[in-house]
Design an enzyme around this catalytic site. Structure first.
Site, PDB file in Angstrom:
ATOM      1  N   ARG A  82     -70.388  38.978 -28.008  1.00 50.40           N
ATOM      2  CA  ARG A  82     -69.751  37.699 -27.713  1.00 50.40           C
ATOM      3  C   ARG A  82     -70.708  36.831 -26.893  1.00 50.40           C
ATOM      4  O   ARG A  82     -71.696  37.324 -26.360  1.00 50.40           O
ATOM      5  CB  ARG A  82     -68.431  37.918 -26.965  1.00 50.40           C
ATOM      6  CG  ARG A  82     -68.593  38.590 -25.620  1.00 50.40           C
ATOM      7  CD  ARG A  82     -67.263  39.005 -25.018  1.00 50.40           C
ATOM      8  NE  ARG A  82     -66.536  37.866 -24.467  1.00 50.40           N
ATOM      9  CZ  ARG A  82     -65.759  37.936 -23.366  1.00 50.40           C
ATOM     10  NH1 ARG A  82     -65.608  39.082 -22.712  1.00 50.40           N
ATOM     11  NH2 ARG A  82     -65.126  36.886 -22.927  1.00 50.40           N
TER      12      ARG A  82
ATOM     13  N   GLU B 281     -53.705  37.934 -13.474  1.00 54.49           N
ATOM     14  CA  GLU B 281     -53.766  36.617 -14.114  1.00 54.49           C
ATOM     15  C   GLU B 281     -53.399  36.685 -15.601  1.00 54.49           C
ATOM     16  O   GLU B 281     -52.701  35.818 -16.101  1.00 54.49           O
ATOM     17  CB  GLU B 281     -55.172  36.036 -13.935  1.00 54.49           C
ATOM     18  CG  GLU B 281     -55.488  34.806 -14.764  1.00 54.49           C
ATOM     19  CD  GLU B 281     -54.734  33.559 -14.341  1.00 54.49           C
ATOM     20  OE1 GLU B 281     -54.214  33.549 -13.216  1.00 54.49           O
ATOM     21  OE2 GLU B 281     -54.667  32.622 -15.152  1.00 54.49           O
TER      22      GLU B 281
ATOM     23  N   HIS C 244     -60.398  48.331 -15.740  1.00 59.01           N
ATOM     24  CA  HIS C 244     -60.606  48.592 -17.176  1.00 59.01           C
ATOM     25  C   HIS C 244     -61.436  47.489 -17.823  1.00 59.01           C
ATOM     26  O   HIS C 244     -61.833  47.616 -18.972  1.00 59.01           O
ATOM     27  CB  HIS C 244     -59.275  48.802 -17.916  1.00 59.01           C
ATOM     28  CG  HIS C 244     -58.384  47.608 -17.958  1.00 59.01           C
ATOM     29  ND1 HIS C 244     -57.020  47.692 -17.892  1.00 59.01           N
ATOM     30  CD2 HIS C 244     -58.646  46.290 -18.048  1.00 59.01           C
ATOM     31  CE1 HIS C 244     -56.492  46.480 -17.953  1.00 59.01           C
ATOM     32  NE2 HIS C 244     -57.449  45.622 -18.046  1.00 59.01           N
ATOM     33  N   HIS C 245     -61.682  46.390 -17.079  1.00 56.99           N
ATOM     34  CA  HIS C 245     -62.601  45.371 -17.578  1.00 56.99           C
ATOM     35  C   HIS C 245     -64.050  45.763 -17.295  1.00 56.99           C
ATOM     36  O   HIS C 245     -64.965  45.043 -17.670  1.00 56.99           O
ATOM     37  CB  HIS C 245     -62.314  44.020 -16.910  1.00 56.99           C
ATOM     38  CG  HIS C 245     -60.949  43.483 -17.215  1.00 56.99           C
ATOM     39  ND1 HIS C 245     -60.698  42.637 -18.260  1.00 56.99           N
ATOM     40  CD2 HIS C 245     -59.750  43.703 -16.626  1.00 56.99           C
ATOM     41  CE1 HIS C 245     -59.405  42.336 -18.298  1.00 56.99           C
ATOM     42  NE2 HIS C 245     -58.810  42.966 -17.317  1.00 56.99           N
TER      43      HIS C 245
ATOM     44  N   TRP D 172     -66.316  32.095 -18.257  1.00 58.61           N
ATOM     45  CA  TRP D 172     -65.195  31.724 -17.377  1.00 58.61           C
ATOM     46  C   TRP D 172     -65.010  32.760 -16.273  1.00 58.61           C
ATOM     47  O   TRP D 172     -64.400  32.485 -15.243  1.00 58.61           O
ATOM     48  CB  TRP D 172     -63.902  31.531 -18.173  1.00 58.61           C
ATOM     49  CG  TRP D 172     -63.109  32.779 -18.432  1.00 58.61           C
ATOM     50  CD1 TRP D 172     -63.290  33.658 -19.445  1.00 58.61           C
ATOM     51  CD2 TRP D 172     -62.016  33.289 -17.651  1.00 58.61           C
ATOM     52  NE1 TRP D 172     -62.394  34.682 -19.350  1.00 58.61           N
ATOM     53  CE2 TRP D 172     -61.598  34.483 -18.259  1.00 58.61           C
ATOM     54  CE3 TRP D 172     -61.350  32.852 -16.508  1.00 58.61           C
ATOM     55  CZ2 TRP D 172     -60.542  35.254 -17.753  1.00 58.61           C
ATOM     56  CZ3 TRP D 172     -60.301  33.632 -16.015  1.00 58.61           C
ATOM     57  CH2 TRP D 172     -59.915  34.811 -16.638  1.00 58.61           C
TER      58      TRP D 172
ATOM     59  N   THR E 265     -44.236  47.484 -22.063  1.00 54.90           N
ATOM     60  CA  THR E 265     -44.444  46.482 -23.105  1.00 54.90           C
ATOM     61  C   THR E 265     -43.762  46.915 -24.397  1.00 54.90           C
ATOM     62  O   THR E 265     -43.141  46.109 -25.099  1.00 54.90           O
ATOM     63  CB  THR E 265     -45.947  46.257 -23.349  1.00 54.90           C
ATOM     64  OG1 THR E 265     -46.590  46.112 -22.085  1.00 54.90           O
ATOM     65  CG2 THR E 265     -46.188  45.009 -24.166  1.00 54.90           C
TER      66      THR E 265
ATOM     67  N   TYR F 280     -51.364  38.660 -16.964  1.00 49.91           N
ATOM     68  CA  TYR F 280     -49.904  38.793 -17.071  1.00 49.91           C
ATOM     69  C   TYR F 280     -49.198  37.522 -16.647  1.00 49.91           C
ATOM     70  O   TYR F 280     -48.100  37.229 -17.127  1.00 49.91           O
ATOM     71  CB  TYR F 280     -49.413  40.012 -16.298  1.00 49.91           C
ATOM     72  CG  TYR F 280     -49.917  41.281 -16.943  1.00 49.91           C
ATOM     73  CD1 TYR F 280     -49.883  41.402 -18.326  1.00 49.91           C
ATOM     74  CD2 TYR F 280     -50.463  42.320 -16.222  1.00 49.91           C
ATOM     75  CE1 TYR F 280     -50.381  42.517 -18.968  1.00 49.91           C
ATOM     76  CE2 TYR F 280     -50.959  43.446 -16.854  1.00 49.91           C
ATOM     77  CZ  TYR F 280     -50.920  43.540 -18.226  1.00 49.91           C
ATOM     78  OH  TYR F 280     -51.417  44.640 -18.844  1.00 49.91           O
TER      79      TYR F 280
ATOM     80  N   HIS G  37     -64.558  26.024 -22.155  1.00 52.02           N
ATOM     81  CA  HIS G  37     -63.427  26.296 -23.058  1.00 52.02           C
ATOM     82  C   HIS G  37     -62.477  27.308 -22.417  1.00 52.02           C
ATOM     83  O   HIS G  37     -61.270  27.100 -22.361  1.00 52.02           O
ATOM     84  CB  HIS G  37     -63.936  26.829 -24.404  1.00 52.02           C
ATOM     85  CG  HIS G  37     -62.885  27.496 -25.256  1.00 52.02           C
ATOM     86  ND1 HIS G  37     -61.920  26.793 -25.926  1.00 52.02           N
ATOM     87  CD2 HIS G  37     -62.636  28.806 -25.516  1.00 52.02           C
ATOM     88  CE1 HIS G  37     -61.130  27.637 -26.578  1.00 52.02           C
ATOM     89  NE2 HIS G  37     -61.541  28.872 -26.339  1.00 52.02           N
TER      90      HIS G  37
ATOM     91  N   ASP H 216     -32.489  20.257  -8.551  1.00 54.43           N
ATOM     92  CA  ASP H 216     -33.911  19.970  -8.737  1.00 54.43           C
ATOM     93  C   ASP H 216     -34.663  21.211  -8.280  1.00 54.43           C
ATOM     94  O   ASP H 216     -34.051  22.232  -7.974  1.00 54.43           O
ATOM     95  CB  ASP H 216     -34.340  18.742  -7.901  1.00 54.43           C
ATOM     96  CG  ASP H 216     -35.577  18.060  -8.498  1.00 54.43           C
ATOM     97  OD1 ASP H 216     -36.637  18.689  -8.557  1.00 54.43           O
ATOM     98  OD2 ASP H 216     -35.453  16.894  -8.922  1.00 54.43           O
TER      99      ASP H 216
ATOM    100  N   HIS I  37     -56.803  40.545 -13.610  1.00 51.85           N
ATOM    101  CA  HIS I  37     -55.840  41.241 -14.447  1.00 51.85           C
ATOM    102  C   HIS I  37     -54.410  40.774 -14.248  1.00 51.85           C
ATOM    103  O   HIS I  37     -53.732  40.475 -15.226  1.00 51.85           O
ATOM    104  CB  HIS I  37     -55.967  42.755 -14.436  1.00 51.85           C
ATOM    105  CG  HIS I  37     -55.325  43.275 -15.684  1.00 51.85           C
ATOM    106  ND1 HIS I  37     -55.942  43.214 -16.912  1.00 51.85           N
ATOM    107  CD2 HIS I  37     -54.080  43.694 -15.916  1.00 51.85           C
ATOM    108  CE1 HIS I  37     -55.092  43.600 -17.844  1.00 51.85           C
ATOM    109  NE2 HIS I  37     -53.959  43.897 -17.275  1.00 51.85           N
TER     110      HIS I  37
ATOM    111  N   SER J 145     -37.458  36.095 -25.209  1.00 49.39           N
ATOM    112  CA  SER J 145     -36.171  36.723 -24.905  1.00 49.39           C
ATOM    113  C   SER J 145     -35.028  35.717 -24.850  1.00 49.39           C
ATOM    114  O   SER J 145     -33.863  36.104 -24.884  1.00 49.39           O
ATOM    115  CB  SER J 145     -36.240  37.471 -23.567  1.00 49.39           C
ATOM    116  OG  SER J 145     -37.309  38.376 -23.578  1.00 49.39           O
TER     117      SER J 145
ATOM    118  N   SER K  82     -53.107  24.133  -6.175  1.00 39.69           N
ATOM    119  CA  SER K  82     -52.027  23.628  -7.016  1.00 39.69           C
ATOM    120  C   SER K  82     -51.153  24.765  -7.543  1.00 39.69           C
ATOM    121  O   SER K  82     -49.919  24.703  -7.483  1.00 39.69           O
ATOM    122  CB  SER K  82     -52.638  22.834  -8.173  1.00 39.69           C
ATOM    123  OG  SER K  82     -51.774  22.803  -9.265  1.00 39.69           O
ATOM    124  N   SER K  83     -51.792  25.826  -8.040  1.00 39.20           N
ATOM    125  CA  SER K  83     -51.013  26.950  -8.584  1.00 39.20           C
ATOM    126  C   SER K  83     -50.166  27.616  -7.524  1.00 39.20           C
ATOM    127  O   SER K  83     -49.027  28.000  -7.779  1.00 39.20           O
ATOM    128  CB  SER K  83     -51.939  28.021  -9.150  1.00 39.20           C
ATOM    129  OG  SER K  83     -52.578  27.547 -10.271  1.00 39.20           O
TER     130      SER K  83
ATOM    131  N   LYS L  10     -40.155  46.179 -24.351  1.00 33.85           N
ATOM    132  CA  LYS L  10     -39.856  44.775 -24.672  1.00 33.85           C
ATOM    133  C   LYS L  10     -39.837  44.536 -26.176  1.00 33.85           C
ATOM    134  O   LYS L  10     -38.900  43.944 -26.712  1.00 33.85           O
ATOM    135  CB  LYS L  10     -40.890  43.859 -24.016  1.00 33.85           C
ATOM    136  CG  LYS L  10     -40.671  43.765 -22.529  1.00 33.85           C
ATOM    137  CD  LYS L  10     -41.551  42.705 -21.940  1.00 33.85           C
ATOM    138  CE  LYS L  10     -41.075  42.359 -20.552  1.00 33.85           C
ATOM    139  NZ  LYS L  10     -39.800  41.669 -20.532  1.00 33.85           N
TER     140      LYS L  10
END
Lengths: 532, 293
Positions: free
Chosen positions: A456, A261, A308-309, A147, A334, A263, A82, A111, A259, A274, A175-176, A337
């Site tokens: 979790r 990732e 921080h993870h 994951w 943030t 963002y 998931h 293009d 991390h 925006s 690909s990314s 924003k």
């Protein structure tokens, strides 16, 4: 020199300006940014439904305490796949699809810069996810280590199909990276004359910075999965203390990717909101340049906050403090924003069309996720929150009501431009209100069970969490069903039902994408427009 | 410059190659995954065959795609703006490669500065050492792991030093060849490009000799603990990149012999040259951090 040949080409194209190749080859061999954008978006939506179905399995199992529907190993596979599908198969491809469709239109380019590579980037994805999903049906089942595939869960204790997981992540990464190179080169090199950097729409700006993050961190993910592969199959000991390595090193490498990732999954959302808020407030975006600088600051800070993870892994106190303060620093840009979005609406002539409703929901609910993030950033209290449902609540607020809601907002905002017809507004309202209510029923109580200590990724829980989990599961099923309304709406829209719309579509909309007809012709801006 | 902005940007028509490339990667990923699983289980299967098929399809795709690309370039369909797209694309690709090596250098630095000293009791980890492996001593290169695997450290003198000199010289010759191309001195271009290819091949040959020496005489293997892991993963991935770079140089040599490239139309050559300098820089970092320090 070559103007003559160019003119000939130009005329040829002009004759059949809207000529599209037909049949299956149109989609397999395409080099058109709009076709590839459509492919990305449909792929992302299908993966969203598949990943969502897995979430339904998780919520069905957690509806009551005790083990009743699936066995724990399968439950673990569901949480793992998931997560992988939603991150790499739904949110990221959806943003790439939006970038494909909209960036060339917004900067006045004919293009994407590298159209063939663009198609390669897309077609790798269905194959990569086919491999990942295939592994679920193989001996021993699919990946079951979360994951985040922490070592030693993914090395010592995983099953052999980990090899398939590793190689499918490798090609997803390829690909990314190719997709990101394409976006970044398009933005740097293909802007219409007069489209200076500080005139670029914010969606383009946020994608420019996102693409930079992608190119910087996807290779690190490739390195991490490679080390997992060699640790598991070739006898290395990167993550094994007996050989001089360290399982915690895995977490450092993973979160150095992970991390930025997160963002990658939210900056384009900031760009979308925006675009939408000024349109429906009929005002210019408040603080355009501060938005640009805030985005860049968030991106740079994302490289120095990864640990921080990992507050509970036993890092030295100095490191814990550094990562705590660096993380809290992110709330400043943030906050800029969120302030700017609200200030844009201040004294605006606001109208509540569907994209605006999703954007407003985004602003409120993403802020909730941001605030719980701030709580998690505080090292001493994170020891209590770590690996509880509070974390699950936090990242689902930023990813579902944040990233996913912004993708829905963007879809409703630009869908009339893509199809030339207004979508079914009644269905859209049903989709919005059902989603909004059910998503909060789904995720808000998770804060409470998390703070009360529910861990979790466990298929069972203590009896005192039963009532909350029942409501969470009901919210989950309702949110899942609400997305079928969206599916119905999209199918209807793709069949070109509905009222024709003007080129501008929304009466406050500004920008180059609203100057081409609706639906946008197959080829646009073959000669670049001039931006004043 | 401003007029060039209006030159029409070449958007290619439909092309089968990207899809063929995706099929190739699918076969390679699925084949490699199954191959590794079969290798571990010791069972027979078609993983290796699928991987090989993937390579073949990839090769066909590369030949077909580059043929299109070269034909378009030679018939003058590429504008200056498209050239910039290619150059920027290549630069970002090289940046992604840098980050890939960064992950492995990161592992090396973490192991040396944090993991190994902590296992030896540094910082506040006295009890880690005492409880897990009390006799373990933290030294680098880690010739004896906590688990007891022993090995020897590869010295920086001898082959590694020769290889460093070879790669540095090859970077210079690649540059001389590039300058010769820009000045239109085709003879000099061929000569120095040829020398660069020979140097690249020599480097790879010596690297193989070094690996054989490590495996047979020194007992330094991929699975000899974190020192062997980082040594072989870093030099191994670098070696793969040199192999790819050498192949690119050989293709450039072939194209030079056919009379391709001019001072205005030389993207492929320039990209190859950048790539070559990049593998050279990675080697210098390797030589310093893996061999000397």
């Amino acid at each position: 020199m070559s103007t003559v040949t160019n003119d000939i080409h130009h005329d040829e194209h002009h004759d059949h300006h809207d000529h599209k190749p037909s049949g299956i080859k149109r989609w397999l061999y395409t080099t058109n940014h709009k076709d590839i954008g459509t492919l990305y978006l449909w792929f992302a939506f299908i993966m969203f439904l598949i990943g969502g179905a897995m979430a339904m399995v998780i919520r069905a199992e957690l509806f009551q305490p005790g083990l009743q529907i699936v066995d724990p190993n399968f439950f673990n596979q569901m949480t793992t796949v998931h997560g992988l599908i939603m991150v790499f198969g739904a949110v990221m491809p959806a943003f790439t699809g939006l970038a494909n469709w909209m960036v060339p239109l917004m900067i006045g380019a004919p293009d994407m810069a590298l159209p063939r590579m663009n198609n390669w980037s897309f077609w790798i994805l269905p194959f990569a996810f086919l491999i990942l999903l295939m592994s679920l049906f193989m001996e021993g089942g699919g990946p079951a280590f979360g994951w985040t595939f922490y070592a030693p869960l993914s090395t010592t204790y995983s099953n052999d199909t980990t090899a398939l997981f590793v190689f499918s992540v490798h090609i997803m990464g390829a690909s990314s990276i190719m997709g990101a190179i394409n976006v970044i080169v398009t933005i740097l090199n293909m802007r219409a004359p007069g489209m200076t950097f500080m005139k670029m729409p914010l969606f383009v700006w946020t994608w420019l910075i996102t693409a930079f993050l992608l190119i910087a961190v996807m290779p690190v993910l490739a390195g991490a999965v490679t080390m997992v592969l060699t640790d598991k199959f070739f006898g290395t000991s990167f993550f094994d203390a007996a050989g001089g390595g360290d399982p915690v090193m895995f977490q450092h490498i993973f979160w150095f990717f992970g991390h930025p990732e997160v963002y990658i999954m939210i900056l384009p959302a900031f760009g979308i909101v925006s675009q939408i808020v000024p349109t429906f407030s009929r005002k210019k975006l408040f603080g355009y340049s501060s938005m640009v600088y805030a985005t860049a600051s968030i991106a740079l800070l994302s490289f120095i906050v990864w640990a921080h993870h990992m507050f509970t892994t036993g890092m030295p106190v100095g490191a814990e403090l550094f990562f705590m303060f660096a993380t809290m620093l992110i709330s400043v840009p943030t906050g800029v924003k969120v302030f700017n979005w609200v200030a844009t609406m201040w004294r605006g002539a606001i109208s509540f069309e569907i994209p605006m409703m999703f954007s407003l929901a985004f602003i409120v609910l993403f802020t909730i996720g941001g605030l719980s993030g701030l709580m998690l950033a505080i090292t001493p209290v994170d020891f209590q929150y770590h690996d509880t449902y509070f974390v699950v609540a936090h990242f689902h607020y930023v990813l579902v009501t944040g990233a996913v809601f912004s993708i829905m907002a963007a879809t409703y905002y630009w869908l009339p431009k893509w199809t030339g017809k207004m979508f079914d507004i009644t269905l859209a309202k049903w989709h919005f209100w059902c989603s909004l209510i059910s998503v909060n029923l789904l995720f808000f109580p998770m804060h409470f069970v998390g703070l009360a200590g529910m861990p979790r990724r466990i298929p069972d829980y203590a009896l005192q969490f039963a009532d909350f989990n029942k409501w969470i599961s009901l919210g989950g099923f309702a949110f899942g069903l609400s997305q079928l309304i969206f599916l119905a709406l999209l199918i209807k829209a793709c069949r070109k039902k509905g009222e024709p719309v003007s080129a501008q579509v929304w009466d406050g909309a500004e920008g180059l994408e609203w100057e081409v007809p609706s639906p946008a012709p197959y080829h646009t801006f073959e000669t670049p427009p001039v931006v004043k | 410059m401003s007029e060039q902005q209006y030159e029409k940007y070449y958007v290619p028509d439909q092309s089968p190659w990207p899809f063929v490339g995706a099929v190739a990667l699918f076969l390679m990923a699925l084949g490699a995954g199954n191959f590794v699983i079969e290798m571990k289980k010791g069972t027979d299967g078609n993983g290796a065959l699928m991987l090989l098929a993937g390579f073949v399809v990839l090769l066909v795709m590369l030949v077909g795609w580059f043929k299109n690309q070269i034909d378009e370039s030679m018939s003058g369909m590429h504008s200056a703006q498209l050239g910039r797209s290619y150059r920027q694309g290549m630069s970002w690709f090289i940046f992604s490669e840098v980050m890939f090596f960064f992950a492995f250098f990161g592992a090396l630095f973490y192991a040396r500065v944090i993991a190994v000293p902590w296992l030896g009791g540094a910082s506040n980890n006295a009890m880690t050492n005492e409880v897990l492996w009390p006799t373990f001593e933290a030294i680098w290169p880690l010739v004896e792991t906590p688990g007891g695997t022993t090995t020897e450290a590869m010295p920086w003198t001898g082959l590694p030093l020769y290889n460093t000199i070879i790669l540095l010289v090859s970077s210079v010759t690649a540059h001389i060849a590039h300058v010769a191309l820009e000045k239109g001195e085709r003879g000099k271009l061929k000569l120095f490009l040829g020398i660069t290819i020979l140097l690249g091949c020599t480097f790879l040959y010596l690297q193989v000799v070094e690996y054989i020496h490590a495996y047979q005489d020194m007992g330094l293997k991929l699975d000899s603990g974190i020192y062997g892991n980082t040594f072989f993963m870093l030099t191994g991935f670098h070696g793969l990149h040199v192999t790819l770079g050498t192949l690119m140089l050989i293709i450039m040599f072939g194209r030079v012999l056919k009379g391709h490239f001019s001072p205005d139309n030389q993207f492929a050559f320039q990209a190859t040259s950048w790539y070559w300098h990049f593998v050279d820089v990675v080697w210098v970092c390797l030589f310093v951090f893996v061999y000397i320090l």
